[in-house]
Design a protein around this motif. Structure first.
Motif, PDB file in Angstrom:
ATOM      1  N   TYR A 263       0.886  -1.161   0.000  1.00  0.00           N
ATOM      2  CA  TYR A 263       0.000   0.000   0.000  1.00  0.00           C
ATOM      3  C   TYR A 263       0.922   1.209   0.000  1.00  0.00           C
ATOM      4  O   TYR A 263       1.550   1.500   1.028  1.00  0.00           O
TER       5      TYR A 263
ATOM      6  N   VAL B  16       3.561  -5.153   2.065  1.00  0.00           N
ATOM      7  CA  VAL B  16       2.697  -6.001   2.889  1.00  0.00           C
ATOM      8  C   VAL B  16       2.846  -7.488   2.562  1.00  0.00           C
ATOM      9  O   VAL B  16       2.875  -8.327   3.453  1.00  0.00           O
TER      10      VAL B  16
ATOM     11  N   ARG C 210      -2.845 -14.485  11.974  1.00  0.00           N
ATOM     12  CA  ARG C 210      -3.327 -13.463  12.897  1.00  0.00           C
ATOM     13  C   ARG C 210      -3.651 -12.166  12.174  1.00  0.00           C
ATOM     14  O   ARG C 210      -3.388 -12.014  10.985  1.00  0.00           O
ATOM     15  N   ASN C 211      -4.134 -11.225  12.950  1.00  0.00           N
ATOM     16  CA  ASN C 211      -4.371  -9.872  12.522  1.00  0.00           C
ATOM     17  C   ASN C 211      -3.240  -9.283  11.694  1.00  0.00           C
ATOM     18  O   ASN C 211      -2.105  -9.290  12.144  1.00  0.00           O
ATOM     19  N   GLY C 212      -3.573  -8.746  10.529  1.00  0.00           N
ATOM     20  CA  GLY C 212      -2.580  -7.944   9.806  1.00  0.00           C
ATOM     21  C   GLY C 212      -1.465  -8.708   9.120  1.00  0.00           C
ATOM     22  O   GLY C 212      -0.463  -8.111   8.723  1.00  0.00           O
ATOM     23  N   VAL C 213      -1.614 -10.022   8.937  1.00  0.00           N
ATOM     24  CA  VAL C 213      -0.535 -10.789   8.287  1.00  0.00           C
ATOM     25  C   VAL C 213      -0.626 -10.734   6.760  1.00  0.00           C
ATOM     26  O   VAL C 213       0.301 -11.155   6.069  1.00  0.00           O
ATOM     27  N   GLY C 214      -1.771 -10.258   6.245  1.00  0.00           N
ATOM     28  CA  GLY C 214      -1.876 -10.114   4.784  1.00  0.00           C
ATOM     29  C   GLY C 214      -2.926 -10.995   4.116  1.00  0.00           C
ATOM     30  O   GLY C 214      -2.918 -11.154   2.891  1.00  0.00           O
ATOM     31  N   LYS C 215      -3.883 -11.522   4.881  1.00  0.00           N
ATOM     32  CA  LYS C 215      -4.909 -12.397   4.288  1.00  0.00           C
ATOM     33  C   LYS C 215      -5.794 -11.605   3.310  1.00  0.00           C
ATOM     34  O   LYS C 215      -6.014 -12.024   2.180  1.00  0.00           O
ATOM     35  N   THR C 216      -6.296 -10.476   3.788  1.00  0.00           N
ATOM     36  CA  THR C 216      -7.152  -9.661   2.926  1.00  0.00           C
ATOM     37  C   THR C 216      -6.367  -9.148   1.723  1.00  0.00           C
ATOM     38  O   THR C 216      -6.868  -9.155   0.587  1.00  0.00           O
ATOM     39  N   THR C 217      -5.137  -8.730   1.953  1.00  0.00           N
ATOM     40  CA  THR C 217      -4.325  -8.199   0.845  1.00  0.00           C
ATOM     41  C   THR C 217      -4.082  -9.286  -0.204  1.00  0.00           C
ATOM     42  O   THR C 217      -4.081  -9.002  -1.408  1.00  0.00           O
TER      43      THR C 217
ATOM     44  N   GLU D 295     -14.610  -8.494   3.729  1.00  0.00           N
ATOM     45  CA  GLU D 295     -14.856  -8.633   5.164  1.00  0.00           C
ATOM     46  C   GLU D 295     -15.822  -7.580   5.701  1.00  0.00           C
ATOM     47  O   GLU D 295     -16.412  -7.768   6.749  1.00  0.00           O
TER      48      GLU D 295
ATOM     49  N   GLU E 121     -12.968 -13.567   6.067  1.00  0.00           N
ATOM     50  CA  GLU E 121     -13.381 -13.525   7.473  1.00  0.00           C
ATOM     51  C   GLU E 121     -14.894 -13.550   7.671  1.00  0.00           C
ATOM     52  O   GLU E 121     -15.453 -12.659   8.320  1.00  0.00           O
TER      53      GLU E 121
ATOM     54  N   GLN F 287      -9.419 -15.858  10.881  1.00  0.00           N
ATOM     55  CA  GLN F 287      -8.640 -15.945  12.110  1.00  0.00           C
ATOM     56  C   GLN F 287      -9.203 -17.062  12.973  1.00  0.00           C
ATOM     57  O   GLN F 287      -8.528 -17.597  13.828  1.00  0.00           O
TER      58      GLN F 287
HETATM   59  N1  ATP Z   1      -5.426   0.377   2.841  1.00  0.00           N
HETATM   60  C1  ATP Z   1      -4.283   0.143   3.513  1.00  0.00           C
HETATM   61  N2  ATP Z   1      -3.309   1.065   3.552  1.00  0.00           N
HETATM   62  C2  ATP Z   1      -2.154   0.844   4.227  1.00  0.00           C
HETATM   63  N3  ATP Z   1      -1.875  -0.284   4.901  1.00  0.00           N
HETATM   64  C3  ATP Z   1      -2.822  -1.239   4.898  1.00  0.00           C
HETATM   65  C4  ATP Z   1      -4.058  -1.089   4.206  1.00  0.00           C
HETATM   66  N4  ATP Z   1      -4.790  -2.211   4.406  1.00  0.00           N
HETATM   67  C5  ATP Z   1      -4.031  -3.024   5.153  1.00  0.00           C
HETATM   68  N5  ATP Z   1      -2.849  -2.457   5.455  1.00  0.00           N
HETATM   69  C6  ATP Z   1      -1.765  -3.062   6.234  1.00  0.00           C
HETATM   70  O1  ATP Z   1      -1.330  -4.219   5.543  1.00  0.00           O
HETATM   71  C7  ATP Z   1      -1.048  -5.278   6.447  1.00  0.00           C
HETATM   72  C8  ATP Z   1      -1.851  -6.506   6.058  1.00  0.00           C
HETATM   73  O2  ATP Z   1      -3.213  -6.221   6.188  1.00  0.00           O
HETATM   74  P1  ATP Z   1      -4.369  -7.224   5.778  1.00  0.00           P
HETATM   75  O3  ATP Z   1      -5.631  -6.480   5.923  1.00  0.00           O
HETATM   76  O4  ATP Z   1      -4.054  -7.829   4.467  1.00  0.00           O
HETATM   77  O5  ATP Z   1      -4.224  -8.330   6.902  1.00  0.00           O
HETATM   78  P2  ATP Z   1      -5.265  -9.438   7.380  1.00  0.00           P
HETATM   79  O6  ATP Z   1      -4.466 -10.679   7.569  1.00  0.00           O
HETATM   80  O7  ATP Z   1      -6.411  -9.490   6.467  1.00  0.00           O
HETATM   81  O8  ATP Z   1      -5.711  -8.899   8.813  1.00  0.00           O
HETATM   82  P3  ATP Z   1      -7.117  -9.046   9.587  1.00  0.00           P
HETATM   83  O9  ATP Z   1      -7.097 -10.402  10.194  1.00  0.00           O
HETATM   84  O10 ATP Z   1      -7.081  -7.965  10.577  1.00  0.00           O
HETATM   85  O11 ATP Z   1      -8.215  -8.885   8.578  1.00  0.00           O
HETATM   86  C9  ATP Z   1      -1.364  -4.758   7.838  1.00  0.00           C
HETATM   87  O12 ATP Z   1      -0.158  -4.350   8.427  1.00  0.00           O
HETATM   88  C10 ATP Z   1      -2.252  -3.563   7.576  1.00  0.00           C
HETATM   89  O13 ATP Z   1      -2.071  -2.595   8.574  1.00  0.00           O
END
Ligand code: ATP
Ligand code: MG
Length: 234
Positions: A13, A18, A37-44, A85, A160, A192
């Protein structure tokens, strides 16, 4: 040939990197889970597949063709359905209207229509005149999935689905996703919730800080509590 083949994908981003080389495959008919866990990059990872956050390096291949960074509407038209999500339903429209909008937007013919959707989610039939904004969290999740199904995807990306839902509601949702899986729909699930994922998945990928830390059959994690704990607890 896998239906979906993600090869060494990097994503960022802006300047914030990421994903650092995520590779994963999904075969037709499989249910694959992205854990972590939170923020590991699943959504990305899902956004990279859909082209919403185009990869900065690596490849996404769909049915053997390279589609890296394709436009999200092309992904949908080609049979990749994304359930984000944040459950983006239209709050002012009724359940029926939400589904109708999705049906009109659908660029693909398939087995999904009002009747088959209402068979899978009888609750939505009961609620068809209710406004989206007046649904419970679990009902909104059903509607979000139903809307995506209207596009008759071959692969469903489910981000999620159990987040923020009460345990009984999660149980119910689990049964419905299991029905979809048993009907042969290919599913890539990000969760998660370990119990939720392991109840459904054939294979899992565990992400950590934007990389795949572990991959293997879900059965291995179901059996091996020590492995599960070492991969998934803080
Ligand atoms: N729009 C954005 N701009 C900047 N950083 C972002 C953005 N979206 C996510 N991030 C960062 O990218 C990293 C991965 O985020 P992501 O949402 O892919 O994780 P996740 O595994 O889906 O987490 P969660 O379980 O909380 O949904 C995190 O550090 C998050 O803070
Ligand atoms: Mg996420």
């Amino acid at each position: 040939m896998p239906l979906l083949d993600v090869r060494d994908v990097h994503a960022a981003y802006g300047l914030s990197r990421v994903l650092f080389g995520v590779s994963l495959q999904v075969a037709r008919g499989e249910c694959v889970c992205l854990l972590g866990r939170n923020g590991v990059g699943k959504t990305t990872t899902m956004r990279a597949i859909m082209g919403l956050t185009p990869p900065t390096a690596g490849q996404v291949r769909w049915q053997g063709r390279e589609v890296t960074g394709w436009a999200p509407h092309r992904a949908a038209r080609s049979g990749v359905g994304f359930v984000p999500e944040d459950r983006r339903i239209f709050a002012d429209l009724t359940v029926w209207e939400n589904l109708e909008v999705a049906q009109r937007a659908a660029a693909r013919e398939g087995r999904w229509n009002f009747e088959s959707i209402y068979q899978l989610f009888p609750k939505l039939r009961e609620l068809s005149a209710r406004r989206g904004g007046n649904l419970s969290g679990g009902e909104q999740q059903m509607l979000t999935i139903a809307r995506t199904l209207m596009g008759s995807p071959e692969l469903l990306l489910l981000d999620e689905p159990s987040e923020g839902l009460a345990p009984l509601v999660v149980e119910h949702l689990l049964e419905q996703v299991r029905l979809l899986r048993d009907q042969g729909l290919t599913i890539l699930l990000a969760e998660q919730g370990v119990d939720f994922s392991l109840a459904l998945a054939d294979r899992v990928y565990v992400l950590e800080k934007g990389s795949v830390r572990h991959s293997g059959p879900a059965e291995e994690l179901r059996r091996d509590e020590a492995l599960r704990n070492s991969l998934l607890t803080i």
